[in-house]
Motif scaffolding. Structure first.
Motif, PDB file in Angstrom:
ATOM      1  N   LYS A   1       0.816  -1.225   0.000  1.00 25.51           N
ATOM      2  CA  LYS A   1       0.000   0.000   0.000  1.00 25.51           C
ATOM      3  C   LYS A   1       0.841   1.263   0.000  1.00 25.51           C
ATOM      4  O   LYS A   1       0.314   2.352  -0.210  1.00 25.51           O
TER       5      LYS A   1
ATOM      6  N   SER B   1      -8.170  -0.214   3.935  1.00 27.88           N
ATOM      7  CA  SER B   1      -8.829  -0.069   2.646  1.00 27.88           C
ATOM      8  C   SER B   1      -7.826  -0.461   1.547  1.00 27.88           C
ATOM      9  O   SER B   1      -6.632  -0.197   1.664  1.00 27.88           O
TER      10      SER B   1
ATOM     11  N   ASN C   1      -6.479   0.386  -1.202  1.00 26.43           N
ATOM     12  CA  ASN C   1      -6.008   1.395  -2.154  1.00 26.43           C
ATOM     13  C   ASN C   1      -4.553   1.703  -1.822  1.00 26.43           C
ATOM     14  O   ASN C   1      -4.079   1.390  -0.728  1.00 26.43           O
TER      15      ASN C   1
ATOM     16  N   SER D   1     -10.568   5.512  -1.192  1.00 24.06           N
ATOM     17  CA  SER D   1     -10.869   4.103  -0.897  1.00 24.06           C
ATOM     18  C   SER D   1     -11.691   3.449  -2.010  1.00 24.06           C
ATOM     19  O   SER D   1     -12.526   4.099  -2.630  1.00 24.06           O
TER      20      SER D   1
ATOM     21  N   GLU E   1     -15.749   4.294   4.963  1.00 27.34           N
ATOM     22  CA  GLU E   1     -15.159   3.367   5.921  1.00 27.34           C
ATOM     23  C   GLU E   1     -15.944   3.341   7.238  1.00 27.34           C
ATOM     24  O   GLU E   1     -16.747   4.238   7.510  1.00 27.34           O
TER      25      GLU E   1
ATOM     26  N   HIS F   1      -5.761  12.333   3.673  1.00 28.37           N
ATOM     27  CA  HIS F   1      -5.829  10.897   3.446  1.00 28.37           C
ATOM     28  C   HIS F   1      -6.637  10.491   2.216  1.00 28.37           C
ATOM     29  O   HIS F   1      -6.395   9.459   1.629  1.00 28.37           O
TER      30      HIS F   1
HETATM   31 MG    MG Z   1      -7.776   3.819   4.222  1.00 31.29          MG
END
Ligand code: MG
Ligand code: TXA
Length: 330
Positions: free
Chosen positions: A57, A145, A147, A153, A182, A236
């Motif tokens: 990630k 997540s 991504n 996400s 999320e 984020h």
């Molecule tokens: Mg995340």
């Protein structure tokens, strides 16, 4: 680096479940649907697998992961529940709620996955595919997540593929997720604290607790050391385009992310336009949010203009993600 892996994509079903359990047992990485967003799973008890997950990630290792379990008995082996935590688990699991709890003694989750904290974030997902994979694997699975770190996400398998192909072993395609943002994260501290608004509205949690949730002081851009919610980096959820919030009109060259039946002045000239929910339904808007941000981001507009979204219920999570998207990637 594990770039260069052959990433297999399988439609959800018995064969995919068995393959996912095998990959997890071998220390590999699996993208799979949960009710909130797609997760990237690894064996929570295998430090090498967890290290691969952070690498795949590009995620900073001070940002701890959520442990996913199949039932409350499994959760109790990992974390200590006081009466308040037990009440929340009882009311909302399986579902889009993550609890941050003290680690149980003998907690099998690798230290790397909790970033060395003495707490652990845990949830039971409410998605049949996630549940079947957890059940077949038979142990806790950490899953952020699915991504690349800093991207939006994923809400469909193609998003996972776009970000992570060549970096992970398997993607289980279970179609579009339900909730679209999320999970809500609650810190079960002396004063229960909302660490991240998400797919379970704050109001529902406060009703069960019979008290208001405390909030975390807002972190500032670049501050990665906030002790309560180490992963809540301000930037984020950023798409590439500049995102402008609570717009009154669409400016030349912008794409429009609308909400509700009203059209914004200037909308007819927008490079592209999508409406999160024409009838103003927040659940529908949450489900569309990340996919629409990705689509509009691909239109080559000079920016994305976002109409106001009410801040109650799921609107709190939607506005949180939009604010992070507007700050941009650092
Ligand atoms: Mg995340
Ligand atoms: O809906 C979800 O929660 C999805 C699906 C896949 O379950 N997962 C997800 O994970 O959103 P991720 O890694 O993107 O976000 C996890 C968040 C981070 O903000 C992290 O800092 C926080 O959980 N977290 C994890 N452990 C924590 C802890 N011990 N204390 C405080 N925050 C924690």
């Amino acid at each position: 680096m594990n770039v260069g892996l052959k990433t297999q994509v399988l439609p959800a079903g018995e064969a995919a479940t068995a393959a996912a359990a095998r990959v997890l047992a071998d220390g590999g990485l699996v993208g799979f649907p949960t009710e909130t967003v797609y997760g990237l799973g690894a064996d929570a008890s295998n430090p090498a697998a967890v290290a691969r997950l952070y690498r795949a990630k590009g995620r900073p290792s001070f940002n701890p992961l959520i442990t996913h379990v199949v039932d409350l008995a499994a959760a109790r082996k990992i974390a200590r529940f006081d009466a308040q935590a037990a009440r929340l688990a009882e009311a909302f699991w399986p579902g889009p709620l993550t609890l941050v709890l003290p680690k149980a003694s003998g907690c099998a989750v690798a230290d790397l996955a909790t970033a060395g904290l003495d707490t652990v974030a845990i949830r039971i997902p409410a998605h049949p595919v996630a549940w079947e994979i957890l059940d077949a694997f038979g142990g806790p699975v950490v899953a952020p997540s699915a991504n690349l770190s800093g991207h939006v996400s994923p809400t469909i398998a193609a998003h996972v593929h776009g970000d992570l192909t060549g970096r992970i072993d398997l993607i289980v395609d279970g179609g579009a997720v339900d909730v679209g943002v999320e999970s809500t994260i609650v810190g079960c501290f002396a004063v229960p604290t909302l660490l991240r608004p998400g797919g379970l509205p704050r109001e529902a949690i406060e009703r069960v607790l019979g008290r208001a949730l405390a909030g975390v002081p807002q972190t500032t851009a670049g501050d990665t050391t906030a002790p309560l919610a180490p992963g809540m980096l301000v930037s984020h959820y950023a798409p590439r385009s500049k995102v402008r919030l609570e717009i009154e009109r669409v400016e030349a060259g912008e794409a429009l992310l609308a909400f509700g039946p009203r059209t914004a002045p200037g909308a007819e000239a927008a490079v592209a336009a999508m409406n999160l929910s024409v009838r103003g339904d927040l659940a529908e808007a949450a489900a569309n949010l990340f996919g629409y941000l990705r689509s509009l981001d691909a239109k080559g507009a000079c920016g994305i203009a976002v109409m106001p979204v009410p801040d109650h219920g799921l609107g709190e999570a939607i506005n949180d993600r939009l604010r992070r998207a507007a700050i941009g990637r650092s």
